[in-house]
Every structure is written in structure tokens, then in C-alpha cells.
Design a protein around this motif. Structure first.
Motif, PDB file in Angstrom:
ATOM      1  N   GLU A 113      40.698  44.725  35.145  1.00 58.46           N
ATOM      2  CA  GLU A 113      42.134  43.830  35.360  1.00 58.46           C
ATOM      3  C   GLU A 113      42.463  43.645  34.317  1.00 58.46           C
ATOM      4  OE1 GLU A 113      41.628  41.285  38.693  1.00 58.46           O
ATOM      5  OE2 GLU A 113      41.906  43.449  40.257  1.00 58.46           O
ATOM      6  N   THR A 167      44.093  37.870  35.191  1.00 58.49           N
ATOM      7  CA  THR A 167      43.212  37.784  35.627  1.00 58.49           C
ATOM      8  C   THR A 167      42.088  37.030  36.292  1.00 58.49           C
ATOM      9  OG1 THR A 167      44.839  38.881  37.265  1.00 58.49           O
ATOM     10  CG2 THR A 167      44.080  37.522  38.553  1.00 58.49           C
ATOM     11  N   VAL A 191      41.728  33.570  34.547  1.00 61.03           N
ATOM     12  CA  VAL A 191      42.184  32.485  35.227  1.00 61.03           C
ATOM     13  C   VAL A 191      41.646  32.188  37.001  1.00 61.03           C
ATOM     14  CG1 VAL A 191      45.020  32.010  35.598  1.00 61.03           C
ATOM     15  CG2 VAL A 191      44.858  34.090  34.089  1.00 61.03           C
ATOM     16  N   ASP A 192      41.197  33.139  37.543  1.00 61.23           N
ATOM     17  CA  ASP A 192      40.491  32.509  38.547  1.00 61.23           C
ATOM     18  C   ASP A 192      38.577  32.727  38.289  1.00 61.23           C
ATOM     19  OD1 ASP A 192      41.926  34.752  39.755  1.00 61.23           O
ATOM     20  OD2 ASP A 192      40.839  36.166  39.879  1.00 61.23           O
ATOM     21  N   ARG A 215      49.513  31.025  33.327  1.00 59.74           N
ATOM     22  CA  ARG A 215      49.078  30.879  34.423  1.00 59.74           C
ATOM     23  C   ARG A 215      48.206  29.824  34.781  1.00 59.74           C
ATOM     24  NH1 ARG A 215      48.666  37.464  36.516  1.00 59.74           N
ATOM     25  NH2 ARG A 215      50.642  37.925  35.433  1.00 59.74           N
ATOM     26  N   ARG A 239      48.920  27.311  38.510  1.00 54.59           N
ATOM     27  CA  ARG A 239      48.212  27.920  39.339  1.00 54.59           C
ATOM     28  C   ARG A 239      47.979  26.040  39.794  1.00 54.59           C
ATOM     29  NH1 ARG A 239      43.984  32.239  39.543  1.00 54.59           N
ATOM     30  NH2 ARG A 239      44.847  34.176  39.407  1.00 54.59           N
ATOM     31  N   SER A 279      40.008  37.586  44.008  1.00 49.54           N
ATOM     32  CA  SER A 279      41.795  36.919  43.821  1.00 49.54           C
ATOM     33  C   SER A 279      42.600  37.585  44.886  1.00 49.54           C
ATOM     34  CB  SER A 279      41.375  37.154  42.130  1.00 49.54           C
ATOM     35  OG  SER A 279      42.821  36.895  42.471  1.00 49.54           O
ATOM     36  N   VAL A 331      45.325  37.248  43.622  1.00 47.81           N
ATOM     37  CA  VAL A 331      46.732  36.995  42.764  1.00 47.81           C
ATOM     38  C   VAL A 331      46.724  38.526  43.208  1.00 47.81           C
ATOM     39  CG1 VAL A 331      47.738  36.261  40.728  1.00 47.81           C
ATOM     40  CG2 VAL A 331      46.583  34.615  42.687  1.00 47.81           C
ATOM     41  N   SER A 358      47.211  41.342  40.813  1.00 53.45           N
ATOM     42  CA  SER A 358      46.852  41.487  39.055  1.00 53.45           C
ATOM     43  C   SER A 358      47.321  42.852  38.968  1.00 53.45           C
ATOM     44  CB  SER A 358      45.217  41.323  38.655  1.00 53.45           C
ATOM     45  OG  SER A 358      44.576  42.353  37.270  1.00 53.45           O
TER      46      SER A 358
END
Ligand code: FAD
Length: 323
Positions: free
Chosen positions: A69, A72, A75-76, A104, A108, A178, A180, A182
Motif C-alpha cells: 500500500e 496510508t 498516515v495511519d 493527508r 485527518r 485502516s 481509508v 489506499s
């Protein structure tokens, strides 16, 4: 305690100089907390290296998705780390991926974002980020008034080191899945990098050549000086457009931004678009046959002369000093 998160990327499983610079930047603002995302367990050697670079705490997130991925998982991890540490700032390398992570994350967290930061300081409880704007004509200082400061930091721009920490506190947890969407990597082929020279963006020394080198064959002079100095090779856009070197070597507004200890400009006029990519270098040396070339306005040392006369002498002189 004022926590400052630094997203640490490992280079071949080890802590590199960009990570140390982020932790040094974090230490100017508060207590450095390293956030590391890997598929593998975190080795004791990595934790020790992070401590030596100044991390008081290490938050490790393990994920099975990091190679499939894009972006993401980082970011997570930062979102999760921010929820437990309430940082005043989150520092991320100013790479293409780093800027995407930062953007990103800012969305968030509803936080303010500053990209390509060249300096950081704490003032009245705020994190103040410095950037260079409009091709370096202005220096801008920013504070954010929403959430933590999310900052991408230019490689090589921050001086200093953080005080080492003997035994950083470590917590490891599996990255929660996640929700979200990706982008997923379906296939990739590795770019074969055959050069033994340092990578341009992170190099501590850069030798760049411009149109004044006249041809691809003669551009080898730039490479020869780079090799005796252990430097990366850069170029102006005119040199790239003329086909002397590939576009990946271009320094400037539409190329790579560098901030080395030493930048040597050979046969480069110093157009504002070129300066935008190199003028935060600590020491700038310019060699140009035109005494009025704008590059001399920002050079710490300038030689008015023909590169084909001066540079071979320079290479000989450096060689003689070493013998
Ligand atoms: P020139 O301006 O032609 O200068 C050559 C220099 O070499 C001269 O100063 C000359 O005196 C000197 N010289 C010639 N022969 C010798 C010799 N034998 N010995 C010593 N000196 C000699 N440029 C970038 O570099 N990077 C960018 O990212 C970039 N982005 C741009 C984005 C935009 C939107 C635009 C419009 C332009 C951009 N440019 C960029 C181009 C920039 O404006 C200049 O055209 C370019 O930097 C000029 O490159 P140069 O200095 O090599 O060539």
C-alpha cells in the motif's frame, strides 16, 4: 511534556542521517518521539540508534501492508501516535512520499501544514517553521493555529544534533486496519542505480554544471571534480535540456532542492529558478567566466575564470593535498 513526532524511515533497516536530522529538529521544539512503521519487528540495534539520535520514545507500528500500500500505513501510524502523544509538531522528510503523508495527515487532524521547512524553533510555546519563498527572495516564518504543526523538512537544512538518550521508551503495536481507501502497488520494477556517488537530494557536497560546460563529453569535468570531493553531481536546467545529463540531476525550482554543506556551481549563471534549489547550501563556490554572473551574488567564494582552465587545476591541487 511537549512531544514532537518524527516519522523515521529506515534505510536498509538502519537509521540514516535524514532520521537523525528530523530528531535534531524535534529536539528544538520539545521531546523527540520517533514513529517507525515496518513489516518486521524492531531490532534492539535500531532502538539504540534512535536513542543515540535523540529519540526519548519510540512508537513502533507493525503492518503487513507497507510494501503493497502506498502512504496510508504511515498516515495511519502518525494519526494513532498523535492521538496518544498530543504533539506540538509532526516532522516528516520533504520527499515526494513525505509530502503526501504530511498532506493527508494534516487533513485527518485538521492541522496546519508547512512544506519544505529549512529551519525550526520554539517561541512562546509555538513551533515556528521557516521556509524560503519565491525562489529564495523571501524568508517566511509560520506558526499554525490549528492542531499540531505538520512540517516536511528539507534534507540537509537543519544543523545540530539532539542529546542522546541511553534507553528510549519503546512501545510496539500492530497497525489497526485502516478504513481509508489506499492505492495498492500491483507491480513494480526496481530502478537500477549504478552510480557510486552520493544521492543528490541528501548529499553533503554537490558539484553542478551548467550550459558553460558546452557538451555532454565536456560535462565529464563536473563528474571528475565531484569524484575527488566525494560529491553528488547536479546540473542546471539548461545543461539538462541540452542533454548533458539526465533530468534527475536538475537542481532548482522544477528539479531537486538540495541543501548541502558545499555546493560548487560550474558554468552556471545563477538564474533565480536555479538558486531556488540550492541557495540554502552552507557554502557556495562559483566558477564562471562572467564577473557579472548573478551566481556571484550568493557565492561565498567565487572564481572568475574558464572552467576548463580552473577546474583541472583545482582537481590537481586537491589531489596534491591528499598525497
Ligand atoms: P546560462 O544561463 O546560459 O549560463 C551559462 C553560464 O556559463 C554563463 O553565466 C556563462 O558566463 C558561463 N560560462 C560559459 N562558458 C564558460 C566557461 N568556459 N567557463 C566558465 N563559465 C562559463 N533552471 C535550473 O537550473 N533549474 C530549474 O529547476 C529551473 N526551473 C525553471 C522553471 C521555469 C518555469 C523557468 C521559466 C525556468 C527554469 N529554469 C531552471 C531555467 C533558468 O531560468 C535558466 O535558464 C537556467 O538555470 C540557466 O542555466 P545555466 O546557468 O546553465 O545557463
Amino acid at each position: 511534556m511537549t512531544n514532537v513526532l518524527a516519522l523515521i524511515g529506515l534505510t536498509n533497516g538502519t537509521v540514516g542521517s535524514p532520521a537523525a536530522a528530523l530528531l535534531a529538529g524535534a529536539s528544538r521544539l520539545g521531546t523527540p518521539v520517533a514513529v517507525v512503521v515496518t513489516e518486521d519487528p524492531l531490532g534492539d540495534d535500531v532502538v539504540s540508534a534512535l536513542g543515540r539520535a535523540g529519540a526519548a520514545q519510540v512508537l513502533h507500528y507493525s503492518t503487513s501492508d507497507i510494501s503493497s500500500e502506498l502512504i496510508t500505513p504511515m498516515v495511519d501510524a502518525l494519526e494513532s501516535a498523535a492521538s496518544v502523544t498530543s504533539p506540538v509538531a509532526v516532522l516528516i522528510e520533504n520527499t515526494i512520499d513525505g509530502r503526501e503523508v504530511a498532506g493527508r495527515l494534516a487533513v485527518r487532524l485538521g492541522a496546519g501544514l508547512v512544506v519544505d521547512v529549512v529551519d525550526l524553533r520554539a517561541e512562546d510555546g509555538n513551533a515556528v517553521a521557516t521556509t524560503s519563498a519565491l525562489g529564495g527572495s523571501y524568508v517566511v516564518e509560520s506558526v499554525v493555529d490549528n492542531g499540531p504543526l505538520i512540517a516536511t523538512v528539507r534534507q540537509g537544512a537543519l544543523d545540530g544534533v539532539a542529546a542522546p538518550v541511553a534507553a528510549p521508551a519503546v512501545s510496539s503495536e500492530a497497525q489497526p486496519l485502516s478504513t481509508v481507501p489506499s492505492a495498492v502497488v500491483e507491480s513494480h520494477s526496481d530502478l537500477q542505480v549504478t552510480s557510486s556517488r552520493p544521492e543528490l537530494r541528501a548529499a553533503t557536497r554537490v558539484v553542478s554544471g551548467g550550459r558553460g560546460l558546452q557538451s555532454q563529453e565536456k560535462f565529464v569535468l563536473v563528474e571528475q571534480l565531484a569524484d575527488v570531493l566525494g560529491a553528488a553531481v547536479g546540473a542546471s536546467r539548461a545543461a539538462v535540456d541540452a542533454g548533458y545529463v539526465p533530468q534527475s540531476s536538475q537542481v532548482g525550482q522544477t528539479g531537486v532542492t538540495v541543501s548541502p554543506q558545499l555546493y560548487v556551481a560550474l558554468g552556471i549563471s545563477g538564474a533565480i529558478q536555479h538558486r531556488a534549489g540550492m541557495q540554502t547550501a552552507k557554502t557556495i563556490v562559483a566558477i564562471n567566466k562572467d564577473p557579472d554572473a548573478p551566481i556571484f551574488e550568493i557565492a561565498d567564494f567565487g572564481i572568475v575564470g574558464d572552467v576548463f582552465t580552473v577546474v583541472p587545476q583545482l582537481i590537481d591541487a586537491i589531489g596534491a593535498q591528499r598525497r
